[in-house]
Every structure is written in structure tokens, then in C-alpha cells.
Design an enzyme around this catalytic site. Structure first.
Site, PDB file in Angstrom:
ATOM      1  CE  LYS A 115      -3.515   4.721  -2.282  1.00 52.30           C
ATOM      2  NZ  LYS A 115      -4.426   5.185  -3.337  1.00 52.30           N
TER       3      LYS A 115
ATOM      4  CE1 TYR B  60      -3.872   2.281   0.515  1.00 48.87           C
ATOM      5  CE2 TYR B  60      -2.504   3.296   2.200  1.00 48.87           C
ATOM      6  CZ  TYR B  60      -3.618   3.320   1.385  1.00 48.87           C
ATOM      7  OH  TYR B  60      -4.471   4.397   1.434  1.00 48.87           O
TER       8      TYR B  60
END
Lengths: 274, 274
Positions: free
Chosen positions: A189, A185
Site C-alpha cells: 500500500k 499489505y
């Protein structure tokens, strides 16, 4: 041209929101519609897209919405979605690249780093960053053909900017399940931030602005332990409300930010400032 | 690795050597400046230690000479709030070196305990005068000497030059972090970047180190609770040991760092990464 005196006005513009059926997505669609945009609500989950579009229609009188199922990781579905939006609304002025996935298997998604599966890693990347590339590519081509510029906003995360303090996950549950922030994640990002800057520089002379919107932790279904531990790390002392991201999106999507490009607007209650 | 001529590749021992070089370390007998003076002496540099406390500086230099026999070291007094005093210092340096200077380190610091509420105009000006204006002034006076040797500049900033203090760790009385401190240190970071650009035609590099928490020993002994709070804020879960600045200072100030300029190297235990 936006109405004089209201640079936030989106009347006559068309926006595409990916992940439009999600926790933040519905609000994003609504704020754009409420300020005059026609909104294409894209989501992997066709029902979620329709429910979102329906809710916005009820909330915003006269809003024009189009719900489309779309897997942003699939180039053909992305192309098809763009064609359908253009057929229906005549063009695209705003893209909000907002879709992200926890995959269909939460156990695998929250697996510890040491045992994290490459297949899960790739599945997340395929949506969180490949999907943004594919959408930006397809919509960017459309914007270039239209020749009137546009605004692309991409949702990142504080964990694309700073690392999570793992101590806050001790005893923390999300919808009853032990949670953490997986490395994939954070990596995906951070990649969003890089893609934004690249695209901003690449299409700058074509009048296409590209910015990142970085939300802090939003209250959605975390237990009190998580909420308290997380909030203690935030200068404002609390998690964000979903609605608090919407005004930032409106700013970046509209003419109010006409000289802003390549930036990362961080809406995190101050988390990253200390 | 492939080299066209392996024999021409500099060896690490040479890249990290400071034999034949002269370094001026302002604030060079202090907690952190002292470690940097030691590091340079260890690598064979002639070290000129300057501070406002000439007596302490003299004691420090005699210890340094004992530790590193054969190394030439000098103790000089300077008040970096006084342009005249700085000019005198640089004249003395020029006399010692016969013209020229290889390394200038700005580690001088002094500040008054304040909060945003308590700080007066006078205290603010004092802190900025020492921590920022003093650095500017010293560098400006030293640049003619640095130009002669294509020397380099190292400034010492702080984590509070790029992130804000979490004020819950401070009690405003025994422990306080005045707003002037971070403002001055942020100024030091930016001044360093400016200089890296402005002085590059002269072959002069300028870099910065932002140390994390390195409290004085007295603070550590008297206030274990405060130290525990600092440690817990840090990913490495501890405060810094002053010698842990040596490696960074040496990398930036020797030929090992010959392609680095304008950087802010954080030696902070990860303070700002989460």
C-alpha cells in the site's frame, strides 16, 4: 463537459473499477453509476463482479454496467479487459485501481512476519501493486490515445502511511479468525502512494490526474474487541462505514477535483493526525 | 566501497569534530538545550550558552567547564522576545568569536498552560512570540555571523509540530498542551525548510529536530500515571531520555551532516509512525 453547476456529474464518462465485486467495490461502482458514469465492474471472481453489477443495476435506474472477470496480475487479462470495455463503451475516462488480495489462503496471509512465506508475499504484491501498474499502464495508453485526459484513483490504506499498533490485534477476530496486518499489505500500500505520485507527474501534461484514496478501517466483519481497540485510536472514535469512502472517490473521479493530482486523500476519522 | 583516493576520504572522527568551531545555543541550559550544549563541548566546540535566566545559565556553564576541562564556554543572558536584547547578544557573540559563528541552535521555549477553551489572545500571542517569533528573530540577527563561516542552524520543534496531541492523555489542568504550542512548532519546522532553501547560496544549512515526549523530571516524579500514558502511546513504549537528543544534534550540526539541509529529524521513539 460536466453539467454547469454540478462538477460531480459523470454523465457520458466511462469508469473501470477493479475489485468491483468486493466489500468496498460494489459501493464504489454504485456511486459512480449513480452520478451518470457507465461502469465496468472488474473482479477476479466473475460471480462477484456480476452480483455487484446486478445490484447496482437494481439500485440505479438506467445504469449501464459491464461485469468482467479479470485477474489484474495477468497482463493479458488486463489488456483483454480494456479492449472489451472500449468495445462496449467507446473509451475510458476513469480508472479506479481498487483490487487487493488476501490470497486464497487466509492462514498463510495472516502468518506472523517471522515465518511469512515469500510465495505469499509475492502473490499479494502481484495483485496489490503489480496489478495497479498493469491496469494503469493499459488504461493510461487508452486515455493517451483518446487525448482527453482522465482520472485514475488508487486505493491505498492507512497502513501504507503509518504502521499498525500491533496491540490492537490481541483477541481481534475477522470473520471468526485471528487477524493482523501483514507487512506485505503495508509495503504494497505504501508502494501505491509512490506509484500515484509518479504517474501524476508523468502524465500531468497529458491531463491525466492520478490520486490515492486512503481508507481507514472499514466495518465489515471484525469482532467487538477489534472494533473497540481500533476505534480507541481514532479521533472520531469509530470505524468507517463503507459508504464514507464513496464521496471521496466521487470527488477524485470527477471534475470536482480537476486541479488535484498526486495527492493522497485520507479518509480515516483522523487516525493519522495524532 | 571504492574510492579513487582513499586517503582523501574524511575520517569519522574528523567529520564529527567541532574543534575550532563556535556554537551559540539559545535555551542552552534547559532540559534539552543543555544536552546539546554538552554534546558540542564534548566534541571540542567553544560553546556560548544563552537564556533568559542568566544566573542558571552561569551555573550550567561552570558545571560544563568542570566536565570538559579545556573547553571554552560562556554564559549570556537574552530575552528572545526583545529585538534589542537579541542584537546585544549577537554583538557579544561577535566579540567572543572575533566575527562569525559556526552553529546556531534555537532551543528556547516558554509557554503557558492552556487548553483551546482557556487560551486567551494574550496567552496565544505570548507563546507564538517566544516559540516562533523569537526563533525567527534570533536567526535573522545571527545570519550575518553565520555567513562568515558558512555555518549551520538547528531548530528544535516538537512532535506536536507535525501531529496533534491525543487529548485523552491530558487532563487540562495539571497537563495541558495549548494549541499555540503546536502551531508555533509547525511554524518552526516550515521556517527551517524555508531557510534551508533561502540560505543555501551562502552555504548555510538549516535543520530541525522534532523531539517526542521528554517530560521534566519533576513531572515524571509527580505524575507517574501521565508518564505511563505517554509511554504507552509510543512504539518504544517509553519516554525519551534527554541525552538521546545528542546524537541527532551532532549529526546535523557537524560536517557529518554536510549534505543534510531542510530536514526534520524526529527523535520521538516512533511517536508519529503509527
Amino acid at each position: 463537459m460536466a453539467q454547469l453547476g454540478n462538477p460531480f456529474d459523470l454523465t457520458g464518462r466511462t469508469a473501470v473499477v477493479t475489485g468491483g465485486g468486493g466489500i468496498l467495490g460494489r459501493g464504489f461502482c454504485q456511486v459512480l453509476a449513480a452520478h451518470g458514469a457507465r461502469v465496468a465492474v472488474l473482479d477476479l471472481d466473475a460471480q462477484a463482479a456480476s452480483a455487484s453489477a446486478e445490484a447496482v443495476r437494481e439500485a440505479v435506474t438506467g445504469a449501464e454496467l459491464l461485469a468482467l472477470p479479470c485477474n489484474v496480475a495477468d497482463p493479458e487479462q488486463v489488456s483483454e479487459a480494456v479492449v472489451r470495455v472500449v468495445e462496449r463503451f467507446g473509451g475510458i475516462d476513469i480508472l479506479h485501481n481498487n483490487a487487493a488480495t488476501k490470497t486464497g489462503d487466509l492462514k498463510e496471509f495472516f502468518e506472523p512476519l517471522e515465518t511469512y512465506k515469500l510465495s505469499t508475499w509475492r502473490e499479494v504484491m502481484s495483485v496489490n501493486i503489480d496489478g495497479m501498474f498493469l491496469m494503469a499502464q493499459a488504461v493510461g495508453r487508452q486515455m493517451l490515445a483518446q487525448g482527453r485526459g482522465g482520472s485514475i484513483v488508487q486505493t491505498a490504506s492507512i497502513y501504507g502511511v503509518v504502521a499498525p499498533d500491533q496491540r490492537i490485534y490481541d483477541g481481534s477476530l475477522y470473520l471468526g479468525r485471528q487477524i493482523n496486518t501483514p507487512a506485505v499489505y503495508a509495503a504494497s500500500k505504501a508502494a501505491v502512494v509512490g506509484l500515484t505520485k509518479y504517474l501524476a507527474a508523468y502524465w500531468g501534461d497529458k491531463g491525466i490526474r492520478v490520486n490515492t484514496l486512503t481508507p481507514g478501517g472499514v466495518e465489515s466483519g471484525q469482532n467487538d474487541v477489534f472494533s473497540q481497540r481500533y476505534s480507541a485510536r481514532v479521533p472520531l472514535g469509530r470505524m468507517a462505514q463503507a459508504g464514507e469512502m464513496e464521496s471521496a472517490l466521487l470527488f477524485l473521479a470527477s471534475g470536482a477535483s480537476s486541479y488535484v493530482t498526486g495527492q493522497n486523500l485520507i479518509v480515516d476519522g483522523g487516525l493519522t493526525c495524532w | 566501497m571504492q574510492y579513487s583516493n582513499p586517503e582523501s576520504v574524511p575520517r569519522l572522527a574528523d567529520l564529527f569534530s567541532l574543534k575550532g568551531r563556535t556554537a551559540l545555543v539559545v535555551g542552552g541550559s534547559g532540559l534539552l538545550g543543555g544536552e546539546i550544549s554538552y554534546a558540542f563541548a564534548e566534541l571540542g566546540a567553544e560553546v556560548i550558552v544563552a537564556s533568559r535566566n542568566e544566573a542558571r545559565c552561569g551555573e550550567f556553564v561552570s558545571t560544563l567547564r568542570q566536565q570538559f576541562p579545556g573547553v571554552t564556554a560562556h554564559a549570556l543572558g537574552v530575552d528572545i522576545t526583545s529585538p534589542a536584547s537579541i542584537n546585544t547578544l549577537l554583538e557579544q557573540v561577535g566579540e567572543i568569536t572575533g566575527g562569525g559563528l559556526d552553529i546556531l541552535v534555537n532551543s528556547g521555549w516558554s509557554g503557558r498552560k492552556n487548553t483551546f477553551e482557556s487560551i486567551s489572545d494574550e496567552d496565544w500571542n505570548n507563546d507564538i512570540e517566544v516559540c516562533l517569533n523569537g526563533v525567527f528573530r534570533t536567526i535573522k540577527a545571527a545570519v550575518p555571523l553565520l555567513k562568515e563561516r558558512r555555518g549551520n542552524i538547528l531548530t528544535i520543534a516538537s512532535m506536536y509540530g507535525h501531529v496533534a496531541p491525543d487529548y485523552r492523555m491530558y487532563d487540562s489542568e495539571r497537563f495541558a498542551n495549548p494549541p499555540s504550542y503546536g502551531a508555533a512548532k509547525a511554524g518552526v519546522i516550515q521556517l527551517t525548510k524555508y531557510l534551508s532553501s533561502f540560505l543555501s547560496p551562502h552555504g548555510i544549512r538549516a535543520n530541525c529536530i522534532s523531539p517526542g515526549p521528554f517530560p521534566f523530571e519533576s513531572t515524571q516524579k509527580e505524575n507517574p500515571d501521565f508518564i505511563a500514558r505517554l509511554a504507552a502511546k509510543n512504539p518504544l513504549n517509553r519516554i525519551g531520555r534527554p541525552h538521546e537528543l545528542k546524537g541527532a544534534a551532532v549529526l546535523l550540526c557537524t560536517d557529518a551532516g554536510a549534505y543534510m539541509t531542510g530536514q526534520n529529524l524526529c527523535v520521538d521513539g516512533g511517536w508519529a509512525v503509527w
